[in-house]
Design a protein around this motif. Structure first.
Motif, short mmCIF file in Angstrom:
data_model
loop_
_atom_site.label_atom_id
_atom_site.label_comp_id
_atom_site.label_asym_id
_atom_site.label_seq_id
_atom_site.Cartn_x
_atom_site.Cartn_y
_atom_site.Cartn_z
N ALA A 119 -6.97 2.04 10.76
CA ALA A 119 -6.92 0.92 10.57
C ALA A 119 -8.01 0.44 9.72
CB ALA A 119 -6.81 0.31 11.88
N GLU A 120 -9.30 1.23 9.83
CA GLU A 120 -10.50 0.87 9.08
C GLU A 120 -10.30 1.18 7.60
OE1 GLU A 120 -13.91 -1.01 8.04
OE2 GLU A 120 -12.92 -1.03 10.08
N ILE A 121 -9.64 2.24 7.45
CA ILE A 121 -9.44 2.64 5.97
C ILE A 121 -8.47 1.57 5.48
CG2 ILE A 121 -8.31 4.28 4.65
CD1 ILE A 121 -9.28 6.41 6.99
N ILE A 122 -7.42 1.13 5.98
CA ILE A 122 -6.43 0.19 5.48
C ILE A 122 -7.09 -1.00 5.36
CG2 ILE A 122 -4.52 -1.23 5.85
CD1 ILE A 122 -3.40 1.62 7.50
N ARG A 123 -7.86 -1.58 6.22
CA ARG A 123 -8.63 -2.87 6.00
C ARG A 123 -9.44 -2.53 4.69
NH1 ARG A 123 -9.54 -2.37 11.76
NH2 ARG A 123 -7.80 -3.72 12.74
N GLN A 124 -10.18 -1.71 4.41
CA GLN A 124 -11.25 -1.38 3.59
C GLN A 124 -10.57 -1.46 2.08
OE1 GLN A 124 -14.61 -1.61 3.60
NE2 GLN A 124 -14.61 -1.58 1.34
N LEU A 125 -9.19 -0.77 2.20
CA LEU A 125 -8.80 -0.63 0.54
C LEU A 125 -8.07 -1.93 0.55
CD1 LEU A 125 -6.91 2.56 1.36
CD2 LEU A 125 -8.49 2.16 -0.30
N VAL A 126 -7.46 -2.72 1.47
CA VAL A 126 -6.89 -4.23 1.35
C VAL A 126 -8.24 -5.12 0.61
CG1 VAL A 126 -5.89 -6.32 2.26
CG2 VAL A 126 -5.04 -3.85 2.65
N LYS A 127 -9.31 -5.05 1.29
CA LYS A 127 -10.42 -5.66 0.79
C LYS A 127 -10.72 -5.37 -0.58
CE LYS A 127 -15.28 -6.60 2.24
NZ LYS A 127 -16.34 -6.30 3.15
N GLU A 128 -10.89 -3.96 -0.99
CA GLU A 128 -11.02 -3.70 -2.32
C GLU A 128 -9.99 -4.22 -3.42
OE1 GLU A 128 -11.45 0.59 -2.17
OE2 GLU A 128 -13.20 0.56 -1.04
N GLU A 178 -0.89 -2.68 13.33
CA GLU A 178 -2.30 -3.40 13.65
C GLU A 178 -2.65 -4.22 12.40
OE1 GLU A 178 -6.78 -2.61 14.88
OE2 GLU A 178 -5.50 -1.12 15.46
N THR A 179 -2.97 -3.90 11.45
CA THR A 179 -3.51 -4.37 10.29
C THR A 179 -2.49 -5.43 9.45
OG1 THR A 179 -2.93 -2.58 9.12
CG2 THR A 179 -5.05 -2.67 9.76
N GLY A 180 -1.24 -5.15 9.74
CA GLY A 180 -0.09 -6.16 9.22
C GLY A 180 0.22 -5.97 7.92
N VAL A 181 -0.41 -4.75 7.12
CA VAL A 181 -0.22 -4.60 5.78
C VAL A 181 1.41 -4.08 5.48
CG1 VAL A 181 -2.52 -3.85 5.43
CG2 VAL A 181 -0.77 -2.11 5.83
N SER A 182 1.96 -4.30 4.29
CA SER A 182 3.06 -3.96 3.67
C SER A 182 2.63 -2.46 3.25
CB SER A 182 3.78 -4.52 2.68
OG SER A 182 4.05 -5.85 3.45
N LEU A 232 0.74 -1.26 0.03
CA LEU A 232 -0.03 0.10 -0.11
C LEU A 232 0.81 1.18 0.04
CD1 LEU A 232 -2.94 1.46 0.31
CD2 LEU A 232 -2.31 1.22 2.88
N ARG A 233 0.73 2.13 -0.96
CA ARG A 233 1.34 3.19 -1.04
C ARG A 233 0.54 4.51 -0.19
NH1 ARG A 233 5.05 6.44 -4.85
NH2 ARG A 233 4.78 8.63 -4.55
N ILE A 234 1.42 5.23 0.72
CA ILE A 234 0.67 6.24 1.49
C ILE A 234 1.75 7.39 1.40
CG2 ILE A 234 0.16 6.81 3.65
CD1 ILE A 234 -0.01 3.77 4.62
#
Length: 223
Positions: free
Chosen positions: A212-221, A40-44, A14-16
């Motif tokens: 965290a919720e934003i990140i989870r949603q983006l990963v889900k999408e 918390e979300t464990g994303v890269s 994920l680019r931020i």
């Protein structure tokens, strides 16, 4: 989490992009919240910093911070103190120290942004950004002063003499001005401004749970 300013968008990364200023307290609060959300979300994720000046016309000597805030936002001394107390408490909870004082000053940060730009290709952009936040808010150093900036750069492993040369000859002044202009022309007039995956803009320090919720949603999408 990586922090290469030139990092390309990689699969499952994920680019931020964060537009911010090193004298913006909510910028470091927001980043620390985001950092916890990433853990918390464990994303890269790659974090890319971009320049913004809260006060581009600030005089070289700066201005008393409390007087500046009261004048700029119309706040009272009591409101100003309440804001400092809240930031200090928030920072402590995130592992960051704010040391506000009566003689704290709002400063011009154009030189600081030039130095951060210089540090990017050397893989030190993120480290320098964090060091400058700490220098200003924790150590109460003058981050508009070239010697202070060079000392901070040297402390994270950058060449002090080259840092001074960069600031003295202004070789990155125009590119930083152009990048600042790019963001303001694209509607960024307050910071922190966090752009996820080059397309989702989130303004202000939103808190660990919201990030965290934003990140989870983006990963889900993306999945």
């Amino acid at each position: 989490m990586t922090s290469d300013v030139n990092a390309a968008r990689e699969e499952n990364v994920l680019r931020i992009d964060i537009v911010s200023d090193v004298v913006c307290p909510w910028c470091i609060v927001g980043f620390k919240q985001l950092e916890k959300a990433i853990e918390e979300t464990g994303v890269s994720a790659t974090v890319n910093w971009h320049p913004f000046e809260l006060n581009p016309d600030m005089a070289p000597e700066g201005e008393n911070l409390r007087e500046h805030i009261m004048k700029k936002y119309g706040s009272t001394a009591e409101q100003s103190q309440a804001a400092r107390d809240r930031l200090t408490e928030l920072g402590a909870g995130l592992g960051f120290t704010f040391r506000f004082a009566e003689d704290s000053r709002m400063l011009n940060t154009f030189k600081a942004h030039q130095l951060i730009h210089w540090a990017g290709p050397q893989g030190k952009e993120h480290a320098l950004k964090m060091a400058l936040f700490e220098a200003y808010f924790r150590d109460r150093r003058d981050v508009s002063d070239s010697n202070v900036l060079a000392d901070v750069a040297a402390a994270i492993g950058l060449d002090r003499e080259e840092a001074l040369a960069v600031l003295e000859d202004g070789r990155y002044a125009e590119v930083v001005r152009q990048e600042e202009l790019f963001w303001t022309q694209n509607g960024i007039h307050g910071v922190p401004a966090v752009i996820f995956d080059r397309q989702h803009l989130v303004s202000g320090a939103q808190g660990e749970e919201n990030y965290a919720e934003i990140i989870r949603q983006l990963v889900k999408e993306a999945a």
